[in-house]
Scaffold this motif. Structure first.
Motif, PDB file in Angstrom:
ATOM      1  N   VAL A 136       0.846  -1.192   0.000  1.00 27.04           N
ATOM      2  CA  VAL A 136       0.000   0.000   0.000  1.00 27.04           C
ATOM      3  C   VAL A 136       0.881   1.242   0.000  1.00 27.04           C
ATOM      4  CG1 VAL A 136      -1.988  -1.068   1.135  1.00 27.04           C
ATOM      5  CG2 VAL A 136      -0.154  -0.095   2.522  1.00 27.04           C
ATOM      6  N   SER A 137       0.287   2.326  -0.478  1.00 29.17           N
ATOM      7  CA  SER A 137       1.020   3.582  -0.580  1.00 29.17           C
ATOM      8  C   SER A 137       0.121   4.735  -0.150  1.00 29.17           C
ATOM      9  CB  SER A 137       1.481   3.794  -2.031  1.00 29.17           C
ATOM     10  OG  SER A 137       2.013   5.089  -2.203  1.00 29.17           O
ATOM     11  N   THR A 138       0.715   5.729   0.493  1.00 31.07           N
ATOM     12  CA  THR A 138       0.018   6.984   0.775  1.00 31.07           C
ATOM     13  C   THR A 138       0.519   8.022  -0.220  1.00 31.07           C
ATOM     14  OG1 THR A 138      -0.192   6.473   3.128  1.00 31.07           O
ATOM     15  CG2 THR A 138      -0.432   8.770   2.482  1.00 31.07           C
ATOM     16  N   ARG A 139      -0.378   8.499  -1.087  1.00 27.55           N
ATOM     17  CA  ARG A 139       0.000   9.442  -2.134  1.00 27.55           C
ATOM     18  C   ARG A 139      -0.463  10.849  -1.758  1.00 27.55           C
ATOM     19  NH1 ARG A 139       0.589   7.457  -7.425  1.00 27.55           N
ATOM     20  NH2 ARG A 139      -0.731   9.087  -8.292  1.00 27.55           N
ATOM     21  N   THR A 140       0.470  11.785  -1.786  1.00 26.47           N
ATOM     22  CA  THR A 140       0.131  13.199  -1.635  1.00 26.47           C
ATOM     23  C   THR A 140       0.315  13.855  -2.995  1.00 26.47           C
ATOM     24  OG1 THR A 140       0.878  13.231   0.668  1.00 26.47           O
ATOM     25  CG2 THR A 140       0.661  15.348  -0.460  1.00 26.47           C
ATOM     26  N   ILE A 141      -0.783  14.314  -3.579  1.00 28.38           N
ATOM     27  CA  ILE A 141      -0.732  14.859  -4.933  1.00 28.38           C
ATOM     28  C   ILE A 141      -1.416  16.218  -4.971  1.00 28.38           C
ATOM     29  CG2 ILE A 141      -2.866  13.641  -5.596  1.00 28.38           C
ATOM     30  CD1 ILE A 141      -1.596  13.290  -8.393  1.00 28.38           C
ATOM     31  N   ARG A 142      -0.780  17.148  -5.684  1.00 24.81           N
ATOM     32  CA  ARG A 142      -1.321  18.502  -5.776  1.00 24.81           C
ATOM     33  C   ARG A 142      -1.257  18.959  -7.238  1.00 24.81           C
ATOM     34  NH1 ARG A 142       1.993  21.122  -2.403  1.00 24.81           N
ATOM     35  NH2 ARG A 142       3.356  21.957  -4.011  1.00 24.81           N
ATOM     36  N   LEU A 143      -2.374  19.426  -7.743  1.00 26.35           N
ATOM     37  CA  LEU A 143      -2.465  19.907  -9.125  1.00 26.35           C
ATOM     38  C   LEU A 143      -2.899  21.364  -9.103  1.00 26.35           C
ATOM     39  CD1 LEU A 143      -2.383  19.175 -12.165  1.00 26.35           C
ATOM     40  CD2 LEU A 143      -4.834  18.647 -11.975  1.00 26.35           C
ATOM     41  N   SER A 144      -2.166  22.208  -9.840  1.00 19.40           N
ATOM     42  CA  SER A 144      -2.482  23.639  -9.846  1.00 19.40           C
ATOM     43  C   SER A 144      -2.306  24.213 -11.246  1.00 19.40           C
ATOM     44  CB  SER A 144      -1.597  24.389  -8.852  1.00 19.40           C
ATOM     45  OG  SER A 144      -0.235  24.269  -9.201  1.00 19.40           O
ATOM     46  N   ASP A 145      -3.033  25.304 -11.484  1.00 15.12           N
ATOM     47  CA  ASP A 145      -2.929  26.062 -12.739  1.00 15.12           C
ATOM     48  C   ASP A 145      -3.089  27.529 -12.373  1.00 15.12           C
ATOM     49  OD1 ASP A 145      -3.125  27.270 -15.194  1.00 15.12           O
ATOM     50  OD2 ASP A 145      -4.467  25.762 -16.045  1.00 15.12           O
ATOM     51  N   ASP A 146      -1.956  28.245 -12.279  1.00 12.83           N
ATOM     52  CA  ASP A 146      -1.987  29.647 -11.849  1.00 12.83           C
ATOM     53  C   ASP A 146      -2.749  30.517 -12.837  1.00 12.83           C
ATOM     54  OD1 ASP A 146      -0.534  28.990  -9.622  1.00 12.83           O
ATOM     55  OD2 ASP A 146       1.413  29.480 -10.532  1.00 12.83           O
ATOM     56  N   ALA A 147      -2.651  30.196 -14.120  1.00 17.98           N
ATOM     57  CA  ALA A 147      -3.320  31.017 -15.133  1.00 17.98           C
ATOM     58  C   ALA A 147      -4.834  30.932 -14.997  1.00 17.98           C
ATOM     59  CB  ALA A 147      -2.887  30.583 -16.530  1.00 17.98           C
ATOM     60  N   ALA A 148      -5.339  29.748 -14.677  1.00 21.32           N
ATOM     61  CA  ALA A 148      -6.788  29.560 -14.554  1.00 21.32           C
ATOM     62  C   ALA A 148      -7.263  29.694 -13.112  1.00 21.32           C
ATOM     63  CB  ALA A 148      -7.191  28.203 -15.106  1.00 21.32           C
ATOM     64  N   GLY A 149      -6.350  29.928 -12.177  1.00 19.76           N
ATOM     65  CA  GLY A 149      -6.732  30.025 -10.766  1.00 19.76           C
ATOM     66  C   GLY A 149      -7.250  28.697 -10.227  1.00 19.76           C
ATOM     67  N   PHE A 150      -6.645  27.586 -10.687  1.00 19.31           N
ATOM     68  CA  PHE A 150      -7.108  26.239 -10.320  1.00 19.31           C
ATOM     69  C   PHE A 150      -6.124  25.618  -9.327  1.00 19.31           C
ATOM     70  CE2 PHE A 150      -6.806  21.656 -11.062  1.00 19.31           C
ATOM     71  CZ  PHE A 150      -8.111  21.265 -10.866  1.00 19.31           C
ATOM     72  N   TYR A 151      -6.663  24.949  -8.283  1.00 21.63           N
ATOM     73  CA  TYR A 151      -5.812  24.305  -7.290  1.00 21.63           C
ATOM     74  C   TYR A 151      -6.592  23.145  -6.655  1.00 21.63           C
ATOM     75  CZ  TYR A 151      -2.953  23.626  -3.090  1.00 21.63           C
ATOM     76  OH  TYR A 151      -2.190  23.085  -2.104  1.00 21.63           O
ATOM     77  N   GLN A 152      -5.999  21.943  -6.686  1.00 18.76           N
ATOM     78  CA  GLN A 152      -6.595  20.782  -6.023  1.00 18.76           C
ATOM     79  C   GLN A 152      -5.496  19.966  -5.356  1.00 18.76           C
ATOM     80  OE1 GLN A 152      -8.985  18.800  -9.108  1.00 18.76           O
ATOM     81  NE2 GLN A 152     -10.796  19.316  -7.925  1.00 18.76           N
ATOM     82  N   GLU A 153      -5.800  19.466  -4.179  1.00 16.86           N
ATOM     83  CA  GLU A 153      -4.836  18.638  -3.445  1.00 16.86           C
ATOM     84  C   GLU A 153      -5.557  17.446  -2.850  1.00 16.86           C
ATOM     85  OE1 GLU A 153      -1.460  18.926   0.113  1.00 16.86           O
ATOM     86  OE2 GLU A 153      -2.551  20.713  -0.554  1.00 16.86           O
ATOM     87  N   SER A 154      -4.878  16.308  -2.822  1.00 12.50           N
ATOM     88  CA  SER A 154      -5.497  15.088  -2.320  1.00 12.50           C
ATOM     89  C   SER A 154      -4.448  14.191  -1.661  1.00 12.50           C
ATOM     90  CB  SER A 154      -6.177  14.327  -3.464  1.00 12.50           C
ATOM     91  OG  SER A 154      -6.703  13.106  -2.990  1.00 12.50           O
ATOM     92  N   LYS A 155      -4.858  13.481  -0.607  1.00 11.51           N
ATOM     93  CA  LYS A 155      -4.033  12.450   0.030  1.00 11.51           C
ATOM     94  C   LYS A 155      -4.840  11.160   0.050  1.00 11.51           C
ATOM     95  CE  LYS A 155      -1.346  15.556   2.986  1.00 11.51           C
ATOM     96  NZ  LYS A 155      -0.917  15.880   4.370  1.00 11.51           N
ATOM     97  N   ASN A 156      -4.430  10.221  -0.789  1.00 14.76           N
ATOM     98  CA  ASN A 156      -5.194   8.994  -0.950  1.00 14.76           C
ATOM     99  C   ASN A 156      -4.322   7.760  -0.800  1.00 14.76           C
ATOM    100  OD1 ASN A 156      -7.803   9.873  -1.353  1.00 14.76           O
ATOM    101  ND2 ASN A 156      -7.525  10.194  -3.548  1.00 14.76           N
TER     102      ASN A 156
END
Length: 206
Positions: A136-156
């Motif tokens: 098993v793995s704990t994944r910390t992932i963050r996706l962002s787009d400064d131009a579109a003002g987009f930001y998402q983060e997840s720990k799964n």
């Protein structure tokens, strides 16, 4: 009178008995005495445990939701520590993987993982070893787009499966190999759809 009786009493001398031994017999007697004082300890399961640190270069592919971002091809580093589980064929391994940040178009992805695996290993030949693992793995992932003002983060949490080949280097405790691994999420995520990767592994076996 008393002095006379003491002087006139016969004196008895006891001769000490002596034994003669040959050189071989003397050595046998010494060895017999040594065995009485030397305590023999039986081998324990802990004597069969080996610990092996490793370092790996990673090339990975992370799939993203089609309505959120393009998929990512990125590179990373892995540091791990493994240990035999009281057997030459079973082992456990803990690894930390860091990909830093990767960019695709205007999107930026940050990903790191902490893994725990249990695996089986055996030799295909005198110098080539295969490994199959699950964990098993704990994944910390963050996706962002400064131009579109987009930001998402997840720990799964994710399920890991892997298969690899390792070869020992001549006159060295080091092994060099490749491992393919696949990761599928255990909890549904809006943008992270799992990943797969190939590791180039440098391992020390002690």
């Amino acid at each position: 009178i008393l002095l006379f009786l003491c002087l006139s009493k016969p004196v008895t001398v006891l001769a000490a008995e002596t034994e003669e031994y040959s050189y071989e017999e003397l050595l046998d007697k010494i060895k017999t005495k040594q065995k009485k004082y030397v305590k023999k300890t039986a081998a324990t399961p802990w004597d069969q445990i080996y610990i092996y640190p490793s370092f790996a270069l990673i090339q990975a592919y992370t799939k993203m939701a089609s309505n959120v971002s393009p998929d990512f091809y990125h590179s990373g580093l892995q540091i791990s520590l493994g240990m035999d589980l009281f057997s030459e064929h079973w082992y456990s391994e803990t690894a930390f993987r860091n990909f830093g940040s990767s960019k695709t178009d205007t999107k930026e992805l940050y990903l790191k993982e902490l893994d725990f695996k249990i695996g089986h290993k055996n030799f295909l030949s005198e110098k080539v070893e295969y490994r199959i693992s699950l964990g098993v793995s704990t994944r910390t992932i963050r996706l962002s787009d400064d131009a579109a003002g987009f930001y998402q983060e997840s720990k799964n949490p994710a399920l890991i499966s892997g298969i690899g080949l390792l070869s020992s280097l001549p006159n060295s405790p080091l092994l060099l190999g490749l491992e393919f691994n696949y990761r599928s999420l255990l909890v549904a995520n809006e943008f992270d759809k799992g990943s797969m990767g190939l590791n180039l592994i440098f391992m020390g076996y002690f």
